[in-house]
Scaffold this active site. Structure first.
Site, mmCIF file in Angstrom:
data_model
loop_
_atom_site.group_PDB
_atom_site.id
_atom_site.type_symbol
_atom_site.label_atom_id
_atom_site.label_comp_id
_atom_site.label_asym_id
_atom_site.label_seq_id
_atom_site.Cartn_x
_atom_site.Cartn_y
_atom_site.Cartn_z
ATOM 1 N N ARG A 1 0.846 -1.178 0.000
ATOM 2 C CA ARG A 1 0.000 0.000 0.000
ATOM 3 C C ARG A 1 0.882 1.228 0.000
ATOM 4 N NH1 ARG A 1 -5.108 1.737 1.892
ATOM 5 N NH2 ARG A 1 -5.845 -0.384 2.152
ATOM 6 N N ASP B 1 12.976 6.290 -7.700
ATOM 7 C CA ASP B 1 12.451 5.782 -6.421
ATOM 8 C C ASP B 1 12.984 4.369 -6.163
ATOM 9 O OD1 ASP B 1 11.016 6.107 -4.075
ATOM 10 O OD2 ASP B 1 9.073 5.594 -4.955
HETATM 11 P P1 ADP Z 1 3.367 2.696 -4.584
HETATM 12 O O1 ADP Z 1 3.508 3.610 -5.758
HETATM 13 O O2 ADP Z 1 2.132 2.951 -3.804
HETATM 14 O O3 ADP Z 1 4.604 2.622 -3.734
HETATM 15 P P2 ADP Z 1 4.122 0.088 -5.630
HETATM 16 O O4 ADP Z 1 4.007 -0.181 -7.080
HETATM 17 O O5 ADP Z 1 5.488 0.338 -5.091
HETATM 18 O O6 ADP Z 1 3.119 1.270 -5.239
HETATM 19 O O7 ADP Z 1 3.464 -1.122 -4.820
HETATM 20 C C1 ADP Z 1 3.378 -1.050 -3.414
HETATM 21 C C2 ADP Z 1 3.859 -2.375 -2.815
HETATM 22 O O8 ADP Z 1 3.024 -3.441 -3.278
HETATM 23 C C3 ADP Z 1 5.268 -2.787 -3.199
HETATM 24 O O9 ADP Z 1 6.232 -2.175 -2.364
HETATM 25 C C4 ADP Z 1 5.208 -4.303 -3.019
HETATM 26 O O10 ADP Z 1 5.323 -4.653 -1.664
HETATM 27 C C5 ADP Z 1 3.772 -4.620 -3.472
HETATM 28 N N1 ADP Z 1 3.767 -4.972 -4.907
HETATM 29 C C6 ADP Z 1 3.739 -4.115 -5.954
HETATM 30 N N2 ADP Z 1 3.775 -4.754 -7.131
HETATM 31 C C7 ADP Z 1 3.815 -6.079 -6.834
HETATM 32 C C8 ADP Z 1 3.902 -7.275 -7.635
HETATM 33 N N3 ADP Z 1 3.927 -7.204 -8.964
HETATM 34 N N4 ADP Z 1 3.959 -8.462 -6.994
HETATM 35 C C9 ADP Z 1 3.943 -8.519 -5.645
HETATM 36 N N5 ADP Z 1 3.883 -7.441 -4.841
HETATM 37 C C10 ADP Z 1 3.818 -6.217 -5.417
HETATM 38 MG MG MG Z 2 6.484 1.814 -4.075
#
Ligand code: ADP
Ligand code: MG
Length: 329
Positions: free
Chosen positions: A40, A158
């Protein structure tokens, strides 16, 4: 300490995508696994889901189109465009489908079952912390992904342990770079200056509102390498002010016990990246040629599968001291 400004330009965004945007009901095509929130952020929730017609697992990133009263659809389109651009890199998470609802968009992504490398950065040796050998293999993969992005004029901006995922955690799989929410296209003729990112991981030029380049990511890779090897976040302070001061003064310790136990080439690798002037930092291509990453045995393949085969073949293989446990939030 310098205080980051709040203004945020929107240059460097891609606006053309090829992916079909589905407007039919997401829930007709996917079952969301209840209670399984994968992650999240401020504006996104990521949930594990199963595609009904194939039974395959995916990670669905639900993104709000309005944030702080502003329409951010263009930024989501940019994130999709970058994922499209990176489909040929196995180091970047792949995009399966996109759905659009009234107030949200859903990015259906390849599921990275091993979760964030963050968890293994901060765990104990008994609890699956990385060995130096693991870090070398994973760092090589991170650099391959980042070199690919930089060749395509994309800066991630990031790169941190929460945005580097693993295909599996035990046995240790391969890395997948995620979260292109802050990424930008960089052009030689256009200057990009923005304030963003997570305090602990931002480069000095971001704090000073100086031009952003591919070197900005290389700073973050230095921070990542430090954290993966020691479990310590090198610049984190008691508060944001102290963290920013540590970064701008390059206040980093190379005498930590965890670092002393490592190959000195590891230290030299980090030091080629944690340099104040962006132009003094090694590039991703140069890092891939750094002596620290050359000492991978020839039997050790680049992928987890090869790695597995190698381990089965030679079992009595002593590795260097793994990182000890950590305390960063
Ligand atoms: P935000 O922009 O809110 O940081 P992210 O794309 O970094 O969103 O996703 C938030 C979190 O969700 C990640 O840090 C990870 O823990 C989980 N996550 C994101 N993409 C995946 C994926 N493809 N598979 C498993 N977990 C994911
Ligand atoms: Mg992220």
């Amino acid at each position: 300490a310098p205080e980051p400004r709040q203004d945020r330009s929107v240059s460097g965004l891609l606006s053309e995508i090829k992916t079909t945007i589905h407007t039919e009901c997401f829930n007709d095509h996917y079952t969301i696994i209840p209670g399984k929130e994968l992650g999240r952020g401020k504006f996104a929730v990521v949930r594990k889901c199963v595609e009904k017609c194939t039974g395959h697992d995916y990670a669905a990133k639900f993104m709000r189109k309005r944030r702080k009263g502003q329409d951010c659809r263009m930024e989501i389109i940019h994130e999709i465009a970058v994922l499209e651009l990176a489909t040929t890199s196995p180091r970047v998470v792949s995009l399966h489908q996109v759905y659009e609802m009234a107030s949200e968009m859903v990015l259906v992504l390849e599921f990275a079952a091993g979760g964030e490398i963050f968890n293994q950065c901060v765990s104990d040796r008994e609890d699956g912390a990385f060995t130096e050998k693991d870090v070398k293999r994973l760092m090589k993969q991170i650099l391959e992904g980042v070199a690919f992005l930089h060749q395509n004029n994309i800066v991630h901006l990031d790169l941190k342990p929460q945005n580097i995922l693993l295909t599996s955690s035990s046995p240790l799989g391969d890395i997948k770079i995620v979260d292109f929410g802050l990424s930008r296209m960089v052009c030689n003729h256009q200057e990009l200056r923005e304030i963003m990112g997570t305090p602990e991981y931002v480069a000095p030029e971001i704090l000073n509102y100086e031009p952003i380049s591919t070197a900005t990511d290389m700073w973050s890779i230095g921070v990542l390498a430090y954290m993966m090897l020691t479990g310590i976040s090198p610049f984190v302070g008691e508060d944001k002010q102290e963290t920013f001061l540590n970064i701008s003064q390059l206040n980093v310790s190379y005498t930590e016990e965890e670092l002393q136990q490592l190959d000195q080439a590891a230290l030299s690798f980090i030091q080629t990246l944690l340099r104040k002037r962006p132009q003094d930092r090694a590039t991703a291509q140069q890092c891939l040629k750094h002596p620290w990453l050359q000492s991978l045995d020839s039997q050790e393949g680049q992928t987890a599968e090869n790695q597995e085969a190698y381990h089965t073949a030679s079992s009595s293989n002593s590795s260097p001291e793994p990182p000890s446990s950590i305390t960063t939030p």
